[in-house]
Design a protein around this motif. Structure first.
Motif, PDB file in Angstrom:
ATOM      1  N   ASN A 241      11.297   9.475 -27.324  1.00 10.64           N
ATOM      2  CA  ASN A 241      11.590   8.755 -26.086  1.00 10.64           C
ATOM      3  C   ASN A 241      11.164   9.629 -24.919  1.00 10.64           C
ATOM      4  OD1 ASN A 241      12.725   6.741 -27.628  1.00 10.64           O
ATOM      5  ND2 ASN A 241      14.785   7.554 -27.434  1.00 10.64           N
ATOM      6  N   ASN A 242      10.442   9.027 -23.986  1.00 11.81           N
ATOM      7  CA  ASN A 242       9.894   9.799 -22.879  1.00 11.81           C
ATOM      8  C   ASN A 242       9.752   8.888 -21.677  1.00 11.81           C
ATOM      9  OD1 ASN A 242       8.757  11.892 -21.478  1.00 11.81           O
ATOM     10  ND2 ASN A 242       6.842  11.933 -22.635  1.00 11.81           N
ATOM     11  N   SER A 243       9.790   9.464 -20.483  1.00 12.13           N
ATOM     12  CA  SER A 243       9.496   8.688 -19.278  1.00 12.13           C
ATOM     13  C   SER A 243       8.621   9.512 -18.362  1.00 12.13           C
ATOM     14  CB  SER A 243      10.786   8.263 -18.569  1.00 12.13           C
ATOM     15  OG  SER A 243      11.472   9.387 -18.095  1.00 12.13           O
ATOM     16  N   ASN A 244       7.828   8.829 -17.581  1.00 12.09           N
ATOM     17  CA  ASN A 244       6.871   9.488 -16.712  1.00 12.09           C
ATOM     18  C   ASN A 244       6.601   8.571 -15.527  1.00 12.09           C
ATOM     19  OD1 ASN A 244       5.022  11.314 -15.768  1.00 12.09           O
ATOM     20  ND2 ASN A 244       3.633  11.150 -17.515  1.00 12.09           N
ATOM     21  N   ILE A 245       6.283   9.144 -14.405  1.00 15.77           N
ATOM     22  CA  ILE A 245       5.859   8.361 -13.250  1.00 15.77           C
ATOM     23  C   ILE A 245       4.362   8.561 -13.088  1.00 15.77           C
ATOM     24  CG2 ILE A 245       6.034   8.072 -10.764  1.00 15.77           C
ATOM     25  CD1 ILE A 245       8.980   8.749 -10.989  1.00 15.77           C
ATOM     26  N   ILE A 246       3.636   7.451 -13.083  1.00  8.14           N
ATOM     27  CA  ILE A 246       2.180   7.456 -12.990  1.00  8.14           C
ATOM     28  C   ILE A 246       1.790   6.967 -11.598  1.00  8.14           C
ATOM     29  CG2 ILE A 246       0.037   6.571 -14.000  1.00  8.14           C
ATOM     30  CD1 ILE A 246       1.731   8.125 -16.019  1.00  8.14           C
ATOM     31  N   GLY A 247       0.951   7.705 -10.902  1.00  4.84           N
ATOM     32  CA  GLY A 247       0.421   7.254  -9.627  1.00  4.84           C
ATOM     33  C   GLY A 247      -0.647   6.202  -9.863  1.00  4.84           C
ATOM     34  N   THR A 248      -0.713   5.201  -8.981  1.00  9.95           N
ATOM     35  CA  THR A 248      -1.696   4.131  -9.137  1.00  9.95           C
ATOM     36  C   THR A 248      -2.358   3.800  -7.808  1.00  9.95           C
ATOM     37  OG1 THR A 248      -0.067   2.373  -8.748  1.00  9.95           O
ATOM     38  CG2 THR A 248      -0.393   3.065 -11.030  1.00  9.95           C
ATOM     39  N   MET A 249      -3.575   3.309  -7.893  1.00  4.30           N
ATOM     40  CA  MET A 249      -4.314   2.798  -6.739  1.00  4.30           C
ATOM     41  C   MET A 249      -4.861   1.429  -7.110  1.00  4.30           C
ATOM     42  SD  MET A 249      -6.403   6.125  -5.401  1.00  4.30           S
ATOM     43  CE  MET A 249      -6.760   6.924  -6.962  1.00  4.30           C
ATOM     44  N   SER A 250      -5.277   0.671  -6.104  1.00  2.00           N
ATOM     45  CA  SER A 250      -5.854  -0.638  -6.368  1.00  2.00           C
ATOM     46  C   SER A 250      -7.031  -0.878  -5.429  1.00  2.00           C
ATOM     47  CB  SER A 250      -4.795  -1.727  -6.164  1.00  2.00           C
ATOM     48  OG  SER A 250      -5.379  -2.997  -6.299  1.00  2.00           O
ATOM     49  N   PHE A 251      -8.150  -1.282  -6.000  1.00  4.55           N
ATOM     50  CA  PHE A 251      -9.334  -1.702  -5.255  1.00  4.55           C
ATOM     51  C   PHE A 251      -9.801  -2.998  -5.911  1.00  4.55           C
ATOM     52  CE2 PHE A 251      -9.108   2.925  -5.190  1.00  4.55           C
ATOM     53  CZ  PHE A 251      -9.057   3.156  -3.826  1.00  4.55           C
ATOM     54  N   SER A 252      -9.330  -4.128  -5.382  1.00  5.63           N
ATOM     55  CA  SER A 252      -9.497  -5.401  -6.089  1.00  5.63           C
ATOM     56  C   SER A 252      -9.987  -6.520  -5.184  1.00  5.63           C
ATOM     57  CB  SER A 252      -8.157  -5.854  -6.687  1.00  5.63           C
ATOM     58  OG  SER A 252      -7.635  -4.902  -7.545  1.00  5.63           O
ATOM     59  N   TYR A 253     -10.629  -7.500  -5.826  1.00  5.29           N
ATOM     60  CA  TYR A 253     -10.918  -8.778  -5.185  1.00  5.29           C
ATOM     61  C   TYR A 253      -9.728  -9.680  -5.448  1.00  5.29           C
ATOM     62  CZ  TYR A 253     -12.566 -13.521  -4.660  1.00  5.29           C
ATOM     63  OH  TYR A 253     -12.669 -14.841  -4.298  1.00  5.29           O
ATOM     64  N   ARG A 254      -9.278 -10.401  -4.412  1.00  8.01           N
ATOM     65  CA  ARG A 254      -8.170 -11.349  -4.579  1.00  8.01           C
ATOM     66  C   ARG A 254      -8.588 -12.715  -4.056  1.00  8.01           C
ATOM     67  NH1 ARG A 254      -1.931 -10.781  -2.533  1.00  8.01           N
ATOM     68  NH2 ARG A 254      -2.152  -8.793  -3.587  1.00  8.01           N
ATOM     69  N   LEU A 255      -8.467 -13.725  -4.900  1.00  7.76           N
ATOM     70  CA  LEU A 255      -8.639 -15.112  -4.505  1.00  7.76           C
ATOM     71  C   LEU A 255      -7.232 -15.663  -4.304  1.00  7.76           C
ATOM     72  CD1 LEU A 255     -10.388 -17.683  -4.155  1.00  7.76           C
ATOM     73  CD2 LEU A 255     -10.022 -18.106  -6.589  1.00  7.76           C
ATOM     74  N   GLN A 256      -6.915 -16.004  -3.055  1.00  7.11           N
ATOM     75  CA  GLN A 256      -5.575 -16.468  -2.698  1.00  7.11           C
ATOM     76  C   GLN A 256      -5.719 -17.733  -1.871  1.00  7.11           C
ATOM     77  OE1 GLN A 256      -2.387 -13.602  -1.350  1.00  7.11           O
ATOM     78  NE2 GLN A 256      -3.078 -14.364   0.616  1.00  7.11           N
ATOM     79  N   PRO A 257      -5.202 -18.867  -2.345  1.00  9.88           N
ATOM     80  CA  PRO A 257      -5.370 -20.118  -1.603  1.00  9.88           C
ATOM     81  C   PRO A 257      -4.725 -20.057  -0.223  1.00  9.88           C
ATOM     82  CG  PRO A 257      -3.790 -20.395  -3.366  1.00  9.88           C
ATOM     83  CD  PRO A 257      -4.374 -19.035  -3.526  1.00  9.88           C
ATOM     84  N   VAL A 258      -5.221 -20.893   0.683  1.00 12.47           N
ATOM     85  CA  VAL A 258      -4.719 -20.903   2.051  1.00 12.47           C
ATOM     86  C   VAL A 258      -3.276 -21.405   2.104  1.00 12.47           C
ATOM     87  CG1 VAL A 258      -5.059 -21.872   4.344  1.00 12.47           C
ATOM     88  CG2 VAL A 258      -7.035 -21.145   2.990  1.00 12.47           C
ATOM     89  N   ASP A 259      -2.944 -22.439   1.363  1.00 17.34           N
ATOM     90  CA  ASP A 259      -1.581 -22.958   1.371  1.00 17.34           C
ATOM     91  C   ASP A 259      -0.807 -22.485   0.146  1.00 17.34           C
ATOM     92  OD1 ASP A 259      -1.745 -24.337   3.788  1.00 17.34           O
ATOM     93  OD2 ASP A 259      -2.718 -26.041   2.823  1.00 17.34           O
ATOM     94  N   ARG A 260      -1.044 -23.116  -0.990  1.00 19.33           N
ATOM     95  CA  ARG A 260      -0.393 -22.731  -2.239  1.00 19.33           C
ATOM     96  C   ARG A 260      -1.288 -23.136  -3.389  1.00 19.33           C
ATOM     97  NH1 ARG A 260       5.115 -24.813  -2.377  1.00 19.33           N
ATOM     98  NH2 ARG A 260       5.076 -24.469  -0.173  1.00 19.33           N
ATOM     99  N   GLY A 261      -1.123 -22.456  -4.493  1.00 17.50           N
ATOM    100  CA  GLY A 261      -1.917 -22.780  -5.662  1.00 17.50           C
ATOM    101  C   GLY A 261      -2.280 -21.548  -6.471  1.00 17.50           C
TER     102      GLY A 261
END
Length: 171
Positions: free
Chosen positions: A122-142
């Protein structure tokens, strides 16, 4: 190990305080724009494995600063892993198309025994993360979609080409 949990708790409290502050300042907006919110599942990415997540902007805008929180769990033949990704991000773009940049941390807690395939303790660790992504996000909802690179790191390693893919719903 106690230090890791204290650091994670501090990060969670900071994330929640920024989220509450953003909602308070966003309530004075002209009301023309709606704060973008997303729920999504992610494979890889800042969640490391497979996670369910919530993402929101801090003001009544479709772009700008926001944050996300999620949880994931995986169990295979006596091995198990739990991930809790938390991150801040910024969206650049207009309409439905955005570029996302983010920085965060993911708690990775693993468990297993001597007979386990992946983890022998059993082990735990904190991993650093970054994000460089394309996001398609509708104008209203969907339907929403994200794909990109999510470099991961800690004091022992750096993986620059770790990728992620997510599908979800924007409202």
């Amino acid at each position: 190990m106690k230090t890791k949990y204290t650091a994670l708790l501090t990060l969670v409290l900071l994330f929640l305080s920024v989220l509450v502050k953003g909602q308070e300042s966003g309530s004075t907006s002209s009301g023309n724009e709606k704060r973008a919110q997303n729920i999504f599942v992610e494979l890889g990415g800042q969640g490391l494995l497979f996670t369910a997540n919530y993402d929101s902007r801090f003001s009544n805008r479709r772009d700008g600063f926001g944050g996300r929180a999620g949880i994931g769990y995986l169990s295979i033949e006596g091995d198990n892993a739990t991930t809790v990704p938390l991150s801040l991000n910024y969206l650049l773009g207009k309409g439905r198309h955005f570029f996302e940049m983010g920085l965060g941390a993911t708690l990775l807690a693993t468990g297993g025994n001597d007979d386990s395939f992946l983890f022998d303790e059993n082990n735990s660790n904190i991993i650093g993360t970054m994000s460089f992504s394309y996001r398609l996000q509708p104008v209203d909802r969907g339907f929403s979609f994200r794909a990109g690179l999510s470099p991961v790191f800690n004091k022992d390693f750096f993986i620059p080409y770790y990728a992620g893919l997510s599908l979800g719903y924007s409202f």
